[in-house]
Every structure is written in C-alpha cells, then in structure tokens.
Design an enzyme around this catalytic site. Sequence first.
Site, mmCIF file in Angstrom:
data_model
loop_
_atom_site.group_PDB
_atom_site.id
_atom_site.type_symbol
_atom_site.label_atom_id
_atom_site.label_comp_id
_atom_site.label_asym_id
_atom_site.label_seq_id
_atom_site.Cartn_x
_atom_site.Cartn_y
_atom_site.Cartn_z
ATOM 1 N N CYS A 1 -10.914 0.543 -6.935
ATOM 2 C CA CYS A 1 -10.367 -0.562 -6.134
ATOM 3 C C CYS A 1 -10.977 -1.833 -6.695
ATOM 4 O O CYS A 1 -12.184 -2.048 -6.588
ATOM 5 C CB CYS A 1 -10.713 -0.395 -4.658
ATOM 6 S SG CYS A 1 -10.270 -1.831 -3.630
ATOM 7 N N GLY A 2 -10.145 -2.681 -7.315
ATOM 8 C CA GLY A 2 -10.670 -3.846 -7.999
ATOM 9 C C GLY A 2 -11.380 -4.828 -7.086
ATOM 10 O O GLY A 2 -12.504 -5.258 -7.359
ATOM 11 N N GLU B 1 -9.478 3.079 0.744
ATOM 12 C CA GLU B 1 -8.634 1.902 0.899
ATOM 13 C C GLU B 1 -7.737 2.041 2.120
ATOM 14 O O GLU B 1 -7.085 3.076 2.309
ATOM 15 C CB GLU B 1 -7.769 1.691 -0.342
ATOM 16 C CG GLU B 1 -8.548 1.295 -1.595
ATOM 17 C CD GLU B 1 -7.632 0.761 -2.677
ATOM 18 O OE1 GLU B 1 -6.883 -0.207 -2.401
ATOM 19 O OE2 GLU B 1 -7.651 1.314 -3.787
ATOM 20 N N ASN C 1 0.836 -1.201 0.000
ATOM 21 C CA ASN C 1 0.000 0.000 0.000
ATOM 22 C C ASN C 1 0.874 1.255 0.000
ATOM 23 O O ASN C 1 2.068 1.199 0.274
ATOM 24 C CB ASN C 1 -0.909 0.015 1.232
ATOM 25 C CG ASN C 1 -1.964 -1.061 1.188
ATOM 26 O OD1 ASN C 1 -2.595 -1.295 0.163
ATOM 27 N ND2 ASN C 1 -2.174 -1.724 2.321
ATOM 28 N N CYS D 1 -4.738 -7.229 -4.755
ATOM 29 C CA CYS D 1 -5.190 -5.991 -5.377
ATOM 30 C C CYS D 1 -5.741 -6.353 -6.750
ATOM 31 O O CYS D 1 -4.995 -6.806 -7.626
ATOM 32 C CB CYS D 1 -4.038 -5.003 -5.500
ATOM 33 S SG CYS D 1 -4.520 -3.434 -6.274
#
Length: 290
Positions: free
Chosen positions: A228-229, A219, A76, A85
């Site tokens: 954000c997947g 996130e 991150n 991710c």
Amino acid sequence: MVAFTKGHGTGNDFVIIADPDGELELRPDQVAALCDRHVGIGADGVLRVVRSRSLPDGAASLAEEPDAEWFMDYRNADGSVAEMCGNGIRVFAHYLVRSGLATLEPGTTLPIGTRAGVRDVVRSGTGYQVDLGRWRLSGHDPLVTADGLPVTRPGLGIDVGNPHVVVALAAEAELAGLELHRAPALDPVPAAGANVEFAVPEEPLVRDGVGYVRMRVFERGVGETLSCGTGVAATALAVRHWAGESAPNAWHVEVPGGALGVRMFPAEDGEHVALSGPAQLVFHGEVELV
C-alpha cells in the site's frame, strides 16, 4: 466489451480502464466483480483513466493545476470510492506514458488529478516518484485489536490524502503472526474508516542515513494487500515520529510485495512526503460488464 489493462506496483494490483471522455459509469457491483479473484480479473482496485474536464471531481483538479489533464478515478475492490492510492498513481502514470496519452521525460513532471488533490509524478531510479503532498497527524489515535496480536496496541493516525492508523510491533515474529483475514478493530472507529499498518523497525533502524522498516497492511474496502503506497509513506512518517528529532528523512520500507522508498522534504505549504517505486503493466484484454 470494455478494454482493460492489468498492472501492479510491488504486488498492489489494479484493473486499468481507459475512459478519456467519461462515458463509462462503473457501478460498485461492477467494480467488485472485476476485482473478484475467483470469477473476475482479480485486483485490489480499479483505475479509471479519464480526462479531468470529463467528470465533476476533475473540476477541482483543474482549478488547482490547469495542466492536470488526467484524473485517476480510483475504486477499492469492494466498489467504494477512495481518495488516493500511492501505488496506483505510479501504475496510472506508467499506463499514460506507455499508451501515449502523456509524456514524462527525465526532469519533467506529470500532474495527475485525484480526489485528494493534484499529485505530481516524476521518473525515478526505481520507476516513478510521486509527491503525496502535505501530510498531517490526524489526531485520531485509536486502540487497535487484530487476530494474532496478543494484546491491543495503540495506533497513530496519519493522513496522507487518505486516512491511516499505524501500529508499532516489537518483533518480526509478531508481524509474521498477524492474521489479517478480517479487518483489525479500531476503538474508536474513524468516521471514514482507515487503512491499518503494522510496522517493525529493522535493527539497526538507520544505516547510511536511511531508515529501514518492515510492514503489513489491511486496506479498507480491500483487505490485506501485498503493498500500500500511501500506507508505506504513513509507516515511515510514524516511525520517524516515534524515533524523534534525530531520525532521518529518507526511508526504505519492505512490504510483502517488494520495497518502496519514502522521502520527506520541505515545501512552501509545509512538509511533503514522496513515494518512489516500480510500476508494471502485465497484460491487456477485454471484459464484458454486466
């Protein structure tokens, strides 16, 4: 000097560093400096491209799938380590293909090691599709308070390899009015933290067998991002859960950075969720790590 590539998936951006033999030890402060948008390159996270055999975390990946040559070591923006991710793994796969480190022909699968397990990537009409694996309701459903949200709302905990809490909003105005400059408060607080998604179903919810929803996300370890997947997948799963048995298994999720597709499908070990969308490489360069 260390070579890097900048890439993104629907605006969720990453610094990609190739370290095939695992010779580079990235400290948390170095990752944070790389991701700093004022004095660094600027990104939501760092993707270190390393062979699974070259780092301890890769042993589990190779045990699960011996063909998982590459491991996505994801950090991150604050330097903390993350399990998975969804946007990052598509960008990771695109980097492998573009740099000649892997091939991914139509109809073939590229297994990639992550701390959440091996994830299979294929080409899709919009770029790449990744099987995020089995998902589950986490059982941790905290109350969520956020700036700009007039009242505290219940959240639904969903695990798609990393933890998420999804909050349903009533209207677009509520989504637009959110102030996500600081983390939403969760009560109780999950032990490992969580990404928090705020979702508004479109009207009508279902068109031609596809569900439509909009979302914003905060996130953990990063802040608000354009996409954000795994959060997109969690949002689709949550809205389907709330909508009931008649809800579809195909979803179109709009995020500030674009749109992603989500599909739920049966597998031997339970229901899986897949994420599809674009991946782009923006520029290359060199940076000094201090």
